[in-house]
Motif scaffolding. Structure first.
Motif, PDB file in Angstrom:
ATOM      1  N   SER A   1       0.826  -1.213   0.000  1.00 44.25           N
ATOM      2  CA  SER A   1       0.000   0.000   0.000  1.00 44.25           C
ATOM      3  C   SER A   1       0.856   1.257   0.000  1.00 44.25           C
ATOM      4  O   SER A   1       0.561   2.229  -0.717  1.00 44.25           O
TER       5      SER A   1
ATOM      6  N   ARG B   1       2.216   1.758  -3.447  1.00 44.45           N
ATOM      7  CA  ARG B   1       1.184   2.331  -4.315  1.00 44.45           C
ATOM      8  C   ARG B   1       1.015   3.824  -4.048  1.00 44.45           C
ATOM      9  O   ARG B   1       0.918   4.636  -4.982  1.00 44.45           O
TER      10      ARG B   1
ATOM     11  N   SER C   1       1.495   6.934  -6.696  1.00 50.97           N
ATOM     12  CA  SER C   1       0.405   7.862  -7.014  1.00 50.97           C
ATOM     13  C   SER C   1       0.785   9.300  -6.684  1.00 50.97           C
ATOM     14  O   SER C   1       0.522  10.216  -7.473  1.00 50.97           O
TER      15      SER C   1
ATOM     16  N   SER D   1      -5.733  -1.370  -7.395  1.00 47.85           N
ATOM     17  CA  SER D   1      -4.344  -1.368  -7.848  1.00 47.85           C
ATOM     18  C   SER D   1      -4.206  -2.003  -9.226  1.00 47.85           C
ATOM     19  O   SER D   1      -3.359  -1.580 -10.029  1.00 47.85           O
TER      20      SER D   1
ATOM     21  N   GLY E   1      -9.697   3.535  -3.142  1.00 45.88           N
ATOM     22  CA  GLY E   1      -8.765   2.888  -2.226  1.00 45.88           C
ATOM     23  C   GLY E   1      -8.953   3.372  -0.801  1.00 45.88           C
ATOM     24  O   GLY E   1      -8.830   2.593   0.153  1.00 45.88           O
TER      25      GLY E   1
ATOM     26  N   TYR F   1       2.673  -0.779  -9.097  1.00 45.53           N
ATOM     27  CA  TYR F   1       1.283  -1.159  -8.810  1.00 45.53           C
ATOM     28  C   TYR F   1       1.114  -2.677  -8.849  1.00 45.53           C
ATOM     29  O   TYR F   1       0.327  -3.250  -8.074  1.00 45.53           O
TER      30      TYR F   1
ATOM     31  N   ASP G   1       2.020  -4.189  -5.616  1.00 43.26           N
ATOM     32  CA  ASP G   1       0.963  -3.951  -4.622  1.00 43.26           C
ATOM     33  C   ASP G   1      -0.141  -4.985  -4.779  1.00 43.26           C
ATOM     34  O   ASP G   1      -0.653  -5.531  -3.780  1.00 43.26           O
TER      35      ASP G   1
END
Length: 527
Positions: free
Chosen positions: A34, A37, A41, A97, A121, A180, A183
């Motif tokens: 997480s 990710r 982002s 993801s 998410g 990703y 993840d």
């Protein structure tokens, strides 16, 4: 009294429980994914848009759902099968993801898609948080519960130390799609661990709560608990100002410090490493500082770090400052969470913690958005300086609003006798009017009223939605306490919720009663 530092054996004793050990390890892997990710982002949005508002909206999108859904999530964690619910949430997060992976691989990812998927998410994180905390007592013996909670905190910070750094390096070396993808793989491990866990079937409750009833009960408790109000106020103010550094850190790393995605990951990893050091130092700090002292220390450290970043220090110094920020952050987070845990009885713990999470993430979301707007108008350095100054001033002003000690015995006392009924009463009948009649001497009236008004907080926390006290017009010593409960079932639950601390307060009120025997209690049902 100062806390005693637990022995190493005691600290890691929960890992001797196979189910806890497997789920703990899977959770660490899942959190690492997480954080990877989130780094991808947060960094990608700076490629897609140079606007500080867009960057800050990523943080807002991640935390706003937790603000909006924390209480419903806490209710669901109490009324659904927690294992199945957690599996559903993990599948949802894996789908998010996977979508990010496909969009980044096909170069179709936009700021709008990124913010929307981050929001979904955040919904998953909102649903998972209270439920994951609620299963811990099921996995370890009671004597290992504190150690298990501490290990969960340690696991999160291990993930915080590894995930951002690894995510930044993988993002710089292989791109967002690979980040990703890893993840997604982490969720596979968590789902597999949950499928492996054979959770015993929950015993049927004689008084099961439905969603709306449990939701209302949680809100009533929150509204009536003045101790919880103090915790929420102190936490909201701290996180509102401290959110500035989290919202603007991608811009600090890129624009002010000239760093790459890998350097941004290292900065976040430094926060996690500092948090681990802080978690290890906290038992020693508690020997010298109470909860309010720890919050003041955390505020000063966080404000100092934010102020130092204003001057765009060398990269090595920025990493050292973020280590300090992690220490201050975990000190505040653990102190506020511990204060909330200490004042919540078991029957409402999940919902009370959900309210705390709502305030925490609401302050983070509002602060992130607000500091993004401030940075857009006056620049990133000035926004950081304003956040640092506000945090320091607020900490000094609120230091006198003491956090509750949480020393009351909140275990159920079961000292209320079962109400007398002429015939069985349907659980959904209501509302219920409860009257308690006392005889109080005139000279004792002020002290009695003071005690019974404190008792009213217990009535309102445990299920009553209205309360009052009246006197008889023809007999000045005849006093009637009354309160309304929404249904017969809720009043029976109220019987089970009264704690030993409440029993002590009730005894203080009853000692003013001068009539023969105990005060008379009457129950009335609406027709």
């Amino acid at each position: 009294m100062a806390d005693k530092t637990p022995s190493p054996a005691g600290s890691f004793a929960p890992l001797r429980q196979p189910v806890f050990a497997v789920l703990w390890a899977a959770t660490v892997l899942g959190n690492i994914g997480s954080f990877m990710r989130d780094v991808a982002s947060s960094w990608l949005v700076t490629d897609l848009s140079a606007s500080p508002t867009a960057v800050a909206l990523i943080q807002t999108a991640a935390t706003l759902p937790i603000f909006l859904l924390a209480i419903p999530a806490g209710v669901l964690s109490d009324i659904l099968d927690r294992r199945r619910f957690l599996i559903f949430v993990q599948v949802l997060l894996a789908a998010v993801s996977t979508t990010l992976l496909l969009l980044s691989h096909t170069r179709m990812l936009t700021v709008e898609y990124l913010i929307a998927l981050t929001f979904v998410g955040g919904i998953g994180a909102a649903l998972m948080g209270p439920t994951w905390q609620s299963i811990v007592p099921e996995l370890v013996p009671r004597e290992d519960l504190k150690g298990a909670v501490a290990l969960n905190s340690l696991g999160i910070n291990i993930a915080r130390a590894i995930g951002p750094a690894a995510g930044g390096l993988i993002l710089a070396s292989f791109g967002a799609a690979v980040t990703y993808g890893l993840d997604v793989l982490s969720y596979v491990f968590v789902i597999a661990a949950l499928l492996w866990w054979k959770r015993p079937a929950a015993a049927d409750s004689a008084l099961p709560e439905n969603f709306l009833g449990a939701f209302r009960a949680g809100l009533r408790y929150t509204r009536a608990s003045r101790e919880l109000h103090r915790v929420l106020l102190r936490a909201a103010v701290f996180f509102l100002f401290a959110s500035a550094v989290w919202a603007l850190l991608p811009l600090v790393a890129r624009q002010m410090l000239g760093g790459s995605a890998g350097f941004y990951g290292i900065l976040l990893g430094a926060v996690g490493a500092g948090a681990i050091v802080g978690a290890l130092l906290l038992p020693r700090l508690r020997r010298y500082l109470d909860a309010d002292g720890l919050v003041l220390l955390a505020s000063v450290i966080s404000a100092a770090v934010m102020g130092a970043l204003v001057f765009a220090p060398p990269k090595w110094l920025a990493v050292a400052l973020l280590l300090l920020l992690g220490l201050g952050w975990i000190t505040a987070l653990t102190t506020f969470n511990g204060a909330a845990q200490a004042i919540l009885p078991n029957w409402v713990r999940g919902r009370g913690l959900a309210v705390y999470l709502m305030v925490f993430n609401g302050a983070m979301a509002a602060g992130s958005f607000g500091w993004g707007l401030v940075a857009r108008q006056v620049g990133v350095p000035a926004a950081l300086a304003a956040g640092a100054a506000g945090l320091a001033i607020a900490a000094l002003l609120l230091h006198r609003a003491r956090l509750p000690a949480g020393e009351a015995d909140l275990q159920a006392s079961h000292h209320w006798p079962e109400p007398l009924v002429a015939e069985p009463v349907a659980h959904d009948r209501g509302p219920v009017l409860v009257q308690v009649e006392y005889r109080v001497r005139q000279e004792d009236r002020p002290a009695f009223l003071d005690a019974i008004k404190r008792l009213s907080q217990e009535r309102l926390r445990d299920g009553a939605y209205a309360w009052g006290v009246v006197e008889h017009t023809g007999d000045g010593e005849r006093v009637m306490e009354w309160f309304f409960v929404e249904s017969w079932a809720e009043h029976l639950r109220q019987h089970r919720r009264v704690s030993h601390a409440d029993a002590d307060l009730q005894s203080e009120v009853v000692r003013f009663h001068q009539g023969p025997g105990k005060p008379e209690v009457h129950h009335f049902l609406a027709l």
